[in-house]
Design a protein around this motif. Sequence first.
Motif, PDB file in Angstrom:
ATOM      1  N   LEU A   1     -24.674 -17.730  18.794  1.00 15.21           N
ATOM      2  CA  LEU A   1     -24.519 -17.890  17.745  1.00 15.21           C
ATOM      3  C   LEU A   1     -26.112 -17.264  16.946  1.00 15.21           C
ATOM      4  CD1 LEU A   1     -22.326 -19.524  17.649  1.00 15.21           C
ATOM      5  CD2 LEU A   1     -23.214 -20.619  15.984  1.00 15.21           C
ATOM      6  N   LEU A   2     -27.542 -17.363  17.371  1.00 15.89           N
ATOM      7  CA  LEU A   2     -28.309 -16.909  17.200  1.00 15.89           C
ATOM      8  C   LEU A   2     -28.260 -15.392  17.104  1.00 15.89           C
ATOM      9  CD1 LEU A   2     -30.962 -19.615  17.912  1.00 15.89           C
ATOM     10  CD2 LEU A   2     -30.170 -18.754  15.150  1.00 15.89           C
TER      11      LEU A   2
ATOM     12  N   VAL B   1     -23.001 -17.946  10.289  1.00 18.12           N
ATOM     13  CA  VAL B   1     -22.689 -17.596  11.743  1.00 18.12           C
ATOM     14  C   VAL B   1     -21.856 -18.848  12.147  1.00 18.12           C
ATOM     15  CG1 VAL B   1     -21.914 -16.752  14.186  1.00 18.12           C
ATOM     16  CG2 VAL B   1     -24.168 -15.537  12.189  1.00 18.12           C
ATOM     17  N   LEU B   2     -20.498 -18.838  11.931  1.00 20.25           N
ATOM     18  CA  LEU B   2     -20.220 -20.107  13.365  1.00 20.25           C
ATOM     19  C   LEU B   2     -19.221 -19.803  14.427  1.00 20.25           C
ATOM     20  CD1 LEU B   2     -17.698 -20.360   9.764  1.00 20.25           C
ATOM     21  CD2 LEU B   2     -19.574 -21.070  10.475  1.00 20.25           C
ATOM     22  N   GLY B   3     -19.742 -20.771  15.528  1.00 24.65           N
ATOM     23  CA  GLY B   3     -18.612 -21.029  15.855  1.00 24.65           C
ATOM     24  C   GLY B   3     -17.773 -21.605  16.462  1.00 24.65           C
ATOM     25  N   CYS B   4     -16.845 -20.312  16.656  1.00 22.96           N
ATOM     26  CA  CYS B   4     -15.577 -21.234  16.797  1.00 22.96           C
ATOM     27  C   CYS B   4     -14.050 -21.363  18.219  1.00 22.96           C
ATOM     28  CB  CYS B   4     -14.797 -19.833  16.428  1.00 22.96           C
ATOM     29  SG  CYS B   4     -15.347 -19.688  14.052  1.00 22.96           S
TER      30      CYS B   4
ATOM     31  N   CYS C   1     -24.982 -21.558  12.661  1.00 18.60           N
ATOM     32  CA  CYS C   1     -26.052 -21.347  12.791  1.00 18.60           C
ATOM     33  C   CYS C   1     -26.738 -21.001  11.244  1.00 18.60           C
ATOM     34  CB  CYS C   1     -26.932 -20.484  13.261  1.00 18.60           C
ATOM     35  SG  CYS C   1     -26.632 -19.361  13.705  1.00 18.60           S
ATOM     36  N   TRP C   2     -27.188 -21.000   9.922  1.00 20.09           N
ATOM     37  CA  TRP C   2     -27.022 -20.464   9.252  1.00 20.09           C
ATOM     38  C   TRP C   2     -29.071 -20.596   8.725  1.00 20.09           C
ATOM     39  CZ3 TRP C   2     -24.857 -24.451   8.842  1.00 20.09           C
ATOM     40  CH2 TRP C   2     -25.973 -26.000   7.547  1.00 20.09           C
TER      41      TRP C   2
ATOM     42  N   GLN D   1     -20.406 -14.695   9.463  1.00 13.30           N
ATOM     43  CA  GLN D   1     -19.933 -14.330  10.530  1.00 13.30           C
ATOM     44  C   GLN D   1     -19.584 -15.381  11.849  1.00 13.30           C
ATOM     45  OE1 GLN D   1     -19.151 -12.088  12.735  1.00 13.30           O
ATOM     46  NE2 GLN D   1     -20.221  -9.612  11.170  1.00 13.30           N
ATOM     47  N   SER D   2     -18.917 -15.006  12.730  1.00 11.53           N
ATOM     48  CA  SER D   2     -18.500 -15.674  13.833  1.00 11.53           C
ATOM     49  C   SER D   2     -18.836 -15.305  15.306  1.00 11.53           C
ATOM     50  CB  SER D   2     -17.106 -16.194  13.828  1.00 11.53           C
ATOM     51  OG  SER D   2     -16.241 -14.629  13.838  1.00 11.53           O
TER      52      SER D   2
END
Length: 259
Positions: A134-135, A146-149, A189-190, A233-234
Amino acid sequence: MKASENIVGLIPAAGLGSRLSPIPCSKELLPIGFQVHPEHGEDHPKVVSQYLLEHMRRGGASQVYVILRKGKWDIPDYFGDGSQLNLHLAYLLMQRPHGCPYSIDQAYAFVKQSRVLFGFPNILFEPGNAFEQLLHKQKTTAADVVLGCFKVSSPHKWDMVKLQAGGIVKSIHHKPEHSDLAYAWAIACWGPRFTDFMHTYLQQQEVRLQSSGAELSIGEVVQAALNSGLLVQSVCFANGNCLDVGTPKDFRKAIKILS
């Protein structure tokens, strides 16, 4: 390292655990699986929230803020200052009962200049380097969030995510009764821009929530950020998995997998 490049973890632990109630401890301390303990040796019980803390440590966080509600003192009593996990843990108290975003906003003054790793302490997930991915995505795309999907089989339990080409998040659907979407988000994460957006947005929504008694979810705040032009984002973990152990059925499943 500049202040804006600091990585911190943020964990909401203010929930009541009503889906598993009655339980003898905070749900974050339910034992699932075993570990080699530095003082007590092999086959020592491992509590569910430790998995998330270890993920955050691997992702580069050395400081993690845990948001509690009054009465959940067993969590700081168990983890202490975090030194056994090579982490610095700090505990903050929930003040506004309008949902998870208001809980984690308690840490605003401490995290507003940092990159934040966020996860739910009752959700188990793989792969082990998920936060690192994610980072990396955030760094290469300059995304605000950023999303973890992950693929899920019960959309009505999750925030489902509609994606565009390149992994851009188009919209988030909060626990839909029915959905053709394949992926739900479970971690994130953001950066500081989203932290500031959330802080301001929650202040704007508070009067409405006080009068209605409704609560906000993190997914709804991310959707509001999308509506305001922030880039979300993802990273989709097609071969990964996630499991919310907050229900008796999935708690039993997790025990079978990790025991």
